[in-house]
Scaffold this motif. Sequence first.
Motif, mmCIF file in Angstrom:
data_model
loop_
_atom_site.group_PDB
_atom_site.id
_atom_site.type_symbol
_atom_site.label_atom_id
_atom_site.label_comp_id
_atom_site.label_asym_id
_atom_site.label_seq_id
_atom_site.Cartn_x
_atom_site.Cartn_y
_atom_site.Cartn_z
ATOM 1 N N ILE B 174 0.837 -1.203 0.000
ATOM 2 C CA ILE B 174 0.000 0.000 0.000
ATOM 3 C C ILE B 174 0.872 1.252 0.000
ATOM 4 N N ALA B 177 1.867 1.710 -3.485
ATOM 5 C CA ALA B 177 0.741 2.204 -4.284
ATOM 6 C C ALA B 177 0.521 3.694 -4.057
ATOM 7 N N THR B 178 0.665 4.133 -2.789
ATOM 8 C CA THR B 178 0.497 5.570 -2.499
ATOM 9 C C THR B 178 1.509 6.398 -3.269
ATOM 10 N N LEU B 181 0.707 6.618 -6.878
ATOM 11 C CA LEU B 181 -0.518 7.336 -7.230
ATOM 12 C C LEU B 181 -0.381 8.842 -7.114
ATOM 13 N N THR B 192 -5.435 6.508 -0.192
ATOM 14 C CA THR B 192 -4.542 5.378 0.052
ATOM 15 C C THR B 192 -3.652 5.650 1.267
#
Lengths: 88, 226
Positions: B174, B177-178, B181, B192
């Motif tokens: 995660i 992913a942050t 993004l 996120t």
Amino acid sequence: MASPVPVKEKKLMEVKLGELPGWILMRDFTPKGIAGAFQRGYYRYYNKYINVKKGGVAGISMVLAAYVLFNYCRSYKELKHERLRKYH
Amino acid sequence: MNENLFASFAAPSMMGLPIVVLIVMFPSILFPTPNRLINNRLISIQQWLIQLTSKQMLAIHNQKGRTWALMLMSLILFIGSTNLLGLLPHSFTPTTQLSMNLGMAIPLWAGTVITGFRYKTKASLAHFLPQGTPLPLIPMLVVIETISLFIQPMALAVRLTANITAGHLLIHLIGGATLALINISATTAFITFIILILLTILEFAVALIQAYVFTLLVSLYLHDNT
């Protein structure tokens, strides 16, 4: 050496720059000596920051920060590839 | 990306030296020995916590079971501190290694079973058959109970490994992913990030809970057998 006190017994701050290699070589590098050095260092830190009447969070957080730094250095080789650069 | 994700779970060695030993021994530095009647703040806090936990944990045991007090308390202290230290950035958590968890679970479980067999042989054998089972079911039930007995150490070890590993992996994913993004859409990245914060709070809880569960189960197995 022109000093009246033998080099071996002087503390680090009193050793002149030219005498430094000799001073380092005269330190005790046996396992017992190294263990003694670690023990002295540990108790120096412990008695200064933790074993006090009103110890704060700084004492233990310095240890944790050093631990994080140690692990960062250990995994630098893999982290190198994640830098934001055009050419790696 | 695959190699990146799992590289942090490899046993650390610097220049071929296994420093995993150093990392496993590191939490012991954070628990100094109390020397005096009134100690410094760190030791006083730890003493208070240990008294609280040990009273709670040893309440269900009889005299014989209480000889295991030192073992159980050091177990919960070790697992709790190792899991919590693993939440620091870049650190290595020994409890993610199945080998170590098996090494903790199997001897402890075997100790409780062997204690039960030595001192209360009939009663520990009686555990294999619950009360009031109908006669034709007995052979099958004995087999099932034996299997469930032998699965206990495996379950202990795998539970701890899987929980901690999964938590670390989720945080890595995660977090990645942050970061990815941020350039694409700031709102999604923000959401996120909130998820990441919630996950970290969960991980703190999981670290402590897993230690507790492990120790509680060992103590339960002990209670059955003393």
